[in-house]
Design a protein around this motif. Sequence first.
Motif, PDB file in Angstrom:
ATOM      1  N   UNK B  80      39.084  46.273  39.894  1.00 43.08           N
ATOM      2  CA  UNK B  80      40.289  45.302  40.422  1.00 43.08           C
ATOM      3  C   UNK B  80      39.576  43.980  40.552  1.00 43.08           C
ATOM      4  N   UNK B  86      35.827  39.857  41.937  1.00 42.18           N
ATOM      5  CA  UNK B  86      36.176  40.960  42.377  1.00 42.18           C
ATOM      6  C   UNK B  86      36.923  41.336  43.375  1.00 42.18           C
ATOM      7  N   UNK B  87      37.946  42.022  43.463  1.00 41.58           N
ATOM      8  CA  UNK B  87      38.841  42.238  44.533  1.00 41.58           C
ATOM      9  C   UNK B  87      38.481  43.535  45.313  1.00 41.58           C
ATOM     10  N   UNK B  88      38.252  43.542  46.553  1.00 39.53           N
ATOM     11  CA  UNK B  88      38.228  44.676  47.572  1.00 39.53           C
ATOM     12  C   UNK B  88      39.108  44.797  48.630  1.00 39.53           C
TER      13      UNK B  88
END
Lengths: 498, 95
Positions: B80, B86-88
């Motif tokens: 993602x 970076x998406x978390x």
Amino acid sequence: MATKDILKHILSGEISATEVLESYLKRIDEADPETNAFIQVLEPTARANAARADCLLEKGETPGLLAGLPVAVKDNICVKGAGCTCGSKMLENWISPYDATTVRRLREQGAVLIGKTNMDEFAMGSSTETSAYGITRNPWDLKRVPGGSSGGSAVAVAAGMAPLALGTDTGGSIRQPAGFTGICGLKPSYGLVSRFGVAAYASSLDAVGPLGQTVWDCALVLEAVAGADRLDPTSSARGRVAYTKKLDGNVRGLRVGFPRELLQGVSAPVKEQFDKALSTMEGMGIIVEEVSIPSVVHAVDAYYVIAAGEASSNLSKFDGVRFGKRAPAEMLDEMYTRSRGEGLGKEVIRRIILGTFVLGAGHKEQYYLRAAQVRTLIKRDFDKVFEDFDLIVSPASPDVAFKIGEKIQDPLTMYLGDLMTIPVNMAGLCALSMPMGFVRSGGLSLPCGLQVIGKPFDEQTVLRVGDSLEQEIGAEIRQEVRAMRRKLSPVRECELVD
Amino acid sequence: MKIDVKQIAYLARLDLGEQDQRRMAGELETVLAHMRNLLKVDVEGVPPTFTLGDVNCLQLAEDAPHESLRREVVMESAPSVLNGYFKVPRESQGV
């Protein structure tokens, strides 16, 4: 046909690299459904590699040492544009954006990258039963394991699906499967071959090395991939050696020791083959004597502490953030734990738990530090023997290939089977596994391997002795291999793999 | 020795069911019992070996820039991504 002869025919123009590749692809169609050696066959890449080699040959240019020879690559070594699963669900859909240094060198030397081979998940296993992509079967008896963790690479070569392969060896993962499948495999000295682009398991022990039908095959691939690499800070700056040119048969007067501690627990039929190999060596003018390396009896315990500790740290990168599997979750911590719990298999989780425990507060001194001290003792013991001896030999495994399912539920028994190979990684030595004979029972003929251990960076002597021994005993081995391949699946229209 | 697999699994960020925790505790006890043989070895005054680099032939990398993977190529592998990062999921309920 021997790899050496295939290469000769390609270079002389009698056969093209493309024709060679198509023969092997056909053989994969025939034999892989039975054995499951490949996770992925790289047909388009391989055809492009072969066409390039043919093009260079037509123009009269040299395509490199490997000149159109197919090479199978273990699936923990990155090939640009191809998947690299490491035998794990965690990396099921990951495509490598770059080549490992070894793969780049294979390409530069004209190799044809034929496919990615099956392996124990993240190289943790001795049987290729822990892969998320199914068990690889031993072509000598499909009910048996091929060894591991480089079982796919070993079977690809043994069953005639590729003449050459790359594997990795952290505690015997090239040598034990080579022994179980009747081929040759070399674990190079620590630092000789770059690990850049190879999924790390235990960084102070991991090595990349060749598998092939003969000792010459291993020497050729080693020559292509060895040498300093600025992308691997542990790689040695020693110059590359033309290993194939060193196979001159000059072995008379060499001193070889066999450690009594590495014969403990060896089955009677394997011991019989080992004794025969020792007698053959004596007949070649080699001086053979029993030696003692007392600390090796502790090598398996120390190894599993160190390897699990390093693995628990190395595998922390698989957390669902940057690449690999991500499980759906509301919160970050839940995402980490679920991604790892769902993406990693039983044996990998077992070793991460063990590694986290031995590195934990209150246990580090008792386990990890002590294992590292025992490692020093092992190294010293080998150094001492090497003051008087050129090489050390042992069987590659205590017995022939075991049955699928026989040890998978009993991790300790599985770990103890690695006694012969583990000390070599602990001491950073080089070692060759080569077929020394067959154990016959119940109508089956099962190969067993001889391990030839050398001083760090003395691959030349190891390969020279292996090659000379092969001249003495190789005819029987080749005959048995041919019979096995025909029995596995009829070799049609293809003399190359016969 | 009793091993608290639940706590170790948490430290290693591994989601393990209770049944798996129990099974693993038993297996680890067997393996660790064998590893405790190391305690019988006399290692008084022996230095530990943590790595085996070819000490006489290691070379320092040249301190110069070199080509690396482009950011977009690296991000292609991420599960993602948002605005090139970076998406978390969020870290805690309260934020």
